[in-house]
Enzyme design. Structure first.
Site, PDB file in Angstrom:
ATOM      1  N   ARG A   1      49.948  16.935  78.049  1.00 40.07           N
ATOM      2  CA  ARG A   1      50.588  16.757  79.483  1.00 40.07           C
ATOM      3  C   ARG A   1      49.668  15.231  78.706  1.00 40.07           C
ATOM      4  O   ARG A   1      49.980  14.722  78.107  1.00 40.07           O
ATOM      5  CB  ARG A   1      49.518  17.413  80.183  1.00 40.07           C
ATOM      6  CG  ARG A   1      50.496  18.777  80.506  1.00 40.07           C
ATOM      7  CD  ARG A   1      49.259  19.627  81.695  1.00 40.07           C
ATOM      8  NE  ARG A   1      48.065  20.334  80.982  1.00 40.07           N
ATOM      9  CZ  ARG A   1      46.931  21.047  81.118  1.00 40.07           C
ATOM     10  NH1 ARG A   1      46.569  20.171  82.384  1.00 40.07           N
ATOM     11  NH2 ARG A   1      45.655  20.810  79.896  1.00 40.07           N
TER      12      ARG A   1
ATOM     13  N   ASP B   1      46.232  29.206  62.418  1.00 38.41           N
ATOM     14  CA  ASP B   1      46.450  29.918  63.717  1.00 38.41           C
ATOM     15  C   ASP B   1      47.796  30.582  63.354  1.00 38.41           C
ATOM     16  O   ASP B   1      48.389  29.636  62.849  1.00 38.41           O
ATOM     17  CB  ASP B   1      45.298  30.398  64.039  1.00 38.41           C
ATOM     18  CG  ASP B   1      46.227  29.465  65.473  1.00 38.41           C
ATOM     19  OD1 ASP B   1      47.167  29.692  65.059  1.00 38.41           O
ATOM     20  OD2 ASP B   1      45.016  27.993  66.078  1.00 38.41           O
TER      21      ASP B   1
ATOM     22  N   ASP C   1      49.142  18.202  69.924  1.00 34.54           N
ATOM     23  CA  ASP C   1      49.065  19.800  69.979  1.00 34.54           C
ATOM     24  C   ASP C   1      49.856  19.624  68.513  1.00 34.54           C
ATOM     25  O   ASP C   1      50.577  19.315  69.318  1.00 34.54           O
ATOM     26  CB  ASP C   1      48.249  19.897  70.603  1.00 34.54           C
ATOM     27  CG  ASP C   1      48.362  22.119  69.796  1.00 34.54           C
ATOM     28  OD1 ASP C   1      48.383  22.652  69.173  1.00 34.54           O
ATOM     29  OD2 ASP C   1      47.498  22.678  70.709  1.00 34.54           O
TER      30      ASP C   1
ATOM     31  N   CYS D   1      51.211  22.230  68.569  1.00 34.79           N
ATOM     32  CA  CYS D   1      52.438  23.415  68.697  1.00 34.79           C
ATOM     33  C   CYS D   1      53.394  22.612  69.461  1.00 34.79           C
ATOM     34  O   CYS D   1      54.847  22.631  70.139  1.00 34.79           O
ATOM     35  CB  CYS D   1      51.470  24.357  69.647  1.00 34.79           C
ATOM     36  SG  CYS D   1      51.107  23.858  71.433  1.00 34.79           S
ATOM     37  N   TYR D   2      52.843  21.436  69.950  1.00 33.07           N
ATOM     38  CA  TYR D   2      54.389  20.086  70.958  1.00 33.07           C
ATOM     39  C   TYR D   2      55.136  20.054  69.894  1.00 33.07           C
ATOM     40  O   TYR D   2      55.915  19.441  70.861  1.00 33.07           O
ATOM     41  CB  TYR D   2      53.450  19.419  71.766  1.00 33.07           C
ATOM     42  CG  TYR D   2      52.646  20.524  72.675  1.00 33.07           C
ATOM     43  CD1 TYR D   2      52.867  20.827  74.233  1.00 33.07           C
ATOM     44  CD2 TYR D   2      51.047  20.950  73.300  1.00 33.07           C
ATOM     45  CE1 TYR D   2      52.728  21.901  75.424  1.00 33.07           C
ATOM     46  CE2 TYR D   2      50.550  20.685  73.877  1.00 33.07           C
ATOM     47  CZ  TYR D   2      51.083  21.580  74.732  1.00 33.07           C
ATOM     48  OH  TYR D   2      50.787  22.328  75.856  1.00 33.07           O
TER      49      TYR D   2
ATOM     50  N   ASP E   1      46.645  23.318  64.955  1.00 35.32           N
ATOM     51  CA  ASP E   1      46.191  22.544  66.420  1.00 35.32           C
ATOM     52  C   ASP E   1      46.234  20.504  65.307  1.00 35.32           C
ATOM     53  O   ASP E   1      47.018  20.379  65.998  1.00 35.32           O
ATOM     54  CB  ASP E   1      45.256  22.770  66.898  1.00 35.32           C
ATOM     55  CG  ASP E   1      45.158  21.587  68.292  1.00 35.32           C
ATOM     56  OD1 ASP E   1      45.817  20.807  68.241  1.00 35.32           O
ATOM     57  OD2 ASP E   1      44.250  22.658  69.300  1.00 35.32           O
TER      58      ASP E   1
ATOM     59  N   HIS F   1      49.949  28.861  65.703  1.00 26.69           N
ATOM     60  CA  HIS F   1      50.277  27.205  65.375  1.00 26.69           C
ATOM     61  C   HIS F   1      51.081  26.925  64.409  1.00 26.69           C
ATOM     62  O   HIS F   1      52.223  25.909  63.926  1.00 26.69           O
ATOM     63  CB  HIS F   1      49.269  25.996  65.323  1.00 26.69           C
ATOM     64  CG  HIS F   1      48.437  26.013  66.509  1.00 26.69           C
ATOM     65  ND1 HIS F   1      47.921  26.569  67.661  1.00 26.69           N
ATOM     66  CD2 HIS F   1      48.730  25.023  67.793  1.00 26.69           C
ATOM     67  CE1 HIS F   1      46.793  26.383  68.778  1.00 26.69           C
ATOM     68  NE2 HIS F   1      47.547  25.992  68.682  1.00 26.69           N
TER      69      HIS F   1
ATOM     70  N   HIS G   1      53.940  19.468  82.299  1.00 24.18           N
ATOM     71  CA  HIS G   1      53.929  20.314  81.021  1.00 24.18           C
ATOM     72  C   HIS G   1      54.766  20.181  80.069  1.00 24.18           C
ATOM     73  O   HIS G   1      55.934  21.065  80.505  1.00 24.18           O
ATOM     74  CB  HIS G   1      52.998  21.755  81.449  1.00 24.18           C
ATOM     75  CG  HIS G   1      52.420  21.763  80.265  1.00 24.18           C
ATOM     76  ND1 HIS G   1      53.292  22.653  79.415  1.00 24.18           N
ATOM     77  CD2 HIS G   1      50.833  22.424  80.160  1.00 24.18           C
ATOM     78  CE1 HIS G   1      51.728  23.411  78.608  1.00 24.18           C
ATOM     79  NE2 HIS G   1      50.769  23.247  78.990  1.00 24.18           N
TER      80      HIS G   1
ATOM     81  N   LYS H   1      46.159  13.645  77.651  1.00 26.97           N
ATOM     82  CA  LYS H   1      45.970  15.112  76.417  1.00 26.97           C
ATOM     83  C   LYS H   1      46.290  14.652  75.467  1.00 26.97           C
ATOM     84  O   LYS H   1      46.620  14.144  74.749  1.00 26.97           O
ATOM     85  CB  LYS H   1      46.566  16.576  76.693  1.00 26.97           C
ATOM     86  CG  LYS H   1      46.413  16.900  78.234  1.00 26.97           C
ATOM     87  CD  LYS H   1      44.589  17.437  78.606  1.00 26.97           C
ATOM     88  CE  LYS H   1      44.392  17.897  80.000  1.00 26.97           C
ATOM     89  NZ  LYS H   1      43.058  18.794  80.374  1.00 26.97           N
TER      90      LYS H   1
END
Length: 401
Positions: free
Chosen positions: A279, A344, A285, A287-288, A337, A347, A236, A282
């Site tokens: 991952r 938000d 996103d 945030c990654y 995201d 993020h 992850h 998936k």
């Protein structure tokens, strides 16, 4: 991205999604492959304007002032939906302080209130809870300490009771080298990272805190190359970041299989979207952008600056910035995201943190995409505060290594 010198960043068209790179379901569509196809279509639609008019690429803007307004509004009031994050109030403060820092704004206007709030979140026995009177927990302890370091005044430094904080960290330590995030709580790589980051930057690291941590983290590396939250868990992005950062703090990163870790990380950047997934299989996103994006600089640090190409890290930095600029910015400020989601503060913070990682290559080489005004402050990959803030704190408390 390809660049003409350090002062004139250019973006290749290959940094934008191409339908030819879309995912393949081998004729056996699943829920996962259908959702992936939907997000790829949304991203391709967002990118179409720039594919039709490539000259717009060099003028694309990071909406800094709108993000500033969105973040500062969060210091005064929060939407009703944030009531579910009552145990994460220290995190919301960190996200917003760090966002302002990356954008280059002073935190002075919020310093007094923030210090008073964080003092109210400190447990009498050490450590910080997510809000006043709440159970002390390693994650909000990290957020609270880094927030006080972001403020960076003698008052904020003196608000940290290092003796009680050390006692709290030591109580969280388990015989196998892991840390329980709170009394009776779960143990995972996140807890180890929060403990190591706080102890190292405040110079309260001891052999008792360090002992066995690297052995525990090594057990969390999976056959894929990334790290899971606990031994035998799936790899992850967030846990990979935490494990690698903890190992760098300990000076033990060479205990990990760094080549496999790098290969896994490279393959988490999405070929159409340009952003990262957390991952295997998936969705992308924002945030990654940080949790995965910061890994590349840390691997380069661990491999003695051999994991870069001509001063840029081993991912498409231009594509990552374009994903965030084009697909994640809200026109009223803040970042989301992915297309179709709401903005938000979480993020917004980690998208900006990831953009900063993508903009600053080896020895701070310029890798800024779009307008030159898009540049953010250089982010420290291990602590996720600016290099200046980290250096000031380390000078104030003295670094343990």
């Amino acid at each position: 991205a390809e660049y003409m010198g350090d002062s004139e960043p250019l973006v290749k068209m290959s940094s934008l999604g191409n339908a030819e790179w879309a995912s393949i379901d081998d004729g056996e569509p699943t829920h996962t492959s259908k959702e992936q196809a939907k997000i790829e279509k949304k991203v391709l639609d967002e990118f179409q304007l720039f594919r039709d008019s490539p000259e717009l690429l060099e003028r694309i803007d990071l909406l800094k002032e709108l993000h500033y307004v969105y973040i500062t509004d969060g210091f005064e009031s929060l939407p009703e939906s944030y009531s579910s994050l009552d145990a994460s109030r220290t995190w919301i403060l960190f996200w917003n302080l760090h966002g302002l820092e990356l954008l280059g704004h002073s935190l002075d206007a919020y310093a007094k209130r923030a210090i008073e709030f964080l003092k109210a979140c400190e447990s009498p026995t050490g450590g910080y809870g997510g809000g006043p009177g709440q159970l002390p927990h390693l994650a909000p302890t990290y957020a609270a300490v880094m927030s006080l370091l972001l403020i960076g005044t003698e008052e904020s430094y003196n608000a940290i009771n290092r003796g009680k904080l050390y006692d709290f960290l030591l109580k969280r330590k388990n015989p196998d080298g892991s840390f329980s995030v709170h009394d009776g709580g779960e143990s995972d790589v996140r807890g180890a990272y929060c403990a190591m980051a706080v102890a190292s930057i405040l110079n309260i690291m001891t052999e008792d805190l360090e002992r066995g941590v690297h052995d525990y983290v090594v057990k969390c590396q999976t056959y894929e190359g990334g790290l899971g939250g606990e031994p035998d868990n799936e790899a992850h992005g967030g846990y990979t970041y935490c494990g690698l950062a903890a190992m760098l703090i300990l000076g033990k990163a060479d205990r990990l299989d760094l080549n496999r870790l790098l290969a896994w990380s490279v393959n988490r950047q999405m070929s159409v979207e340009g952003g990262f997934q957390g991952r295997t299989n998936k969705l992308v996103d924002s945030c990654y952008s940080f949790w995965q994006g910061a890994v590349f600089e840390m691997v380069d640090m661990a491999m003695d600056n051999s994991a870069n190409h001509n001063g840029t890290f081993l991912f498409d930095e231009g594509a990552l910035q374009m994903y965030n600029y084009v697909c994640c910015q809200d026109v009223a400020g803040g970042l989301r995201d992915k297309p179709g989601k709401w903005r938000d503060y979480y993020h917004t913070c980690y998208a900006l943190s990831g953009i900063a990682c993508a903009q600053h290559g080896v020895d701070d080489k310029n890798t800024v995409t779009g307008a030159s005004s898009n540049v953010l402050r250089r982010n420290h990959p291990i602590f996720n505060i600016s290099h200046e803030t980290a250096a000031k704190a380390l000078a104030r408390f003295g670094y343990f290594h």
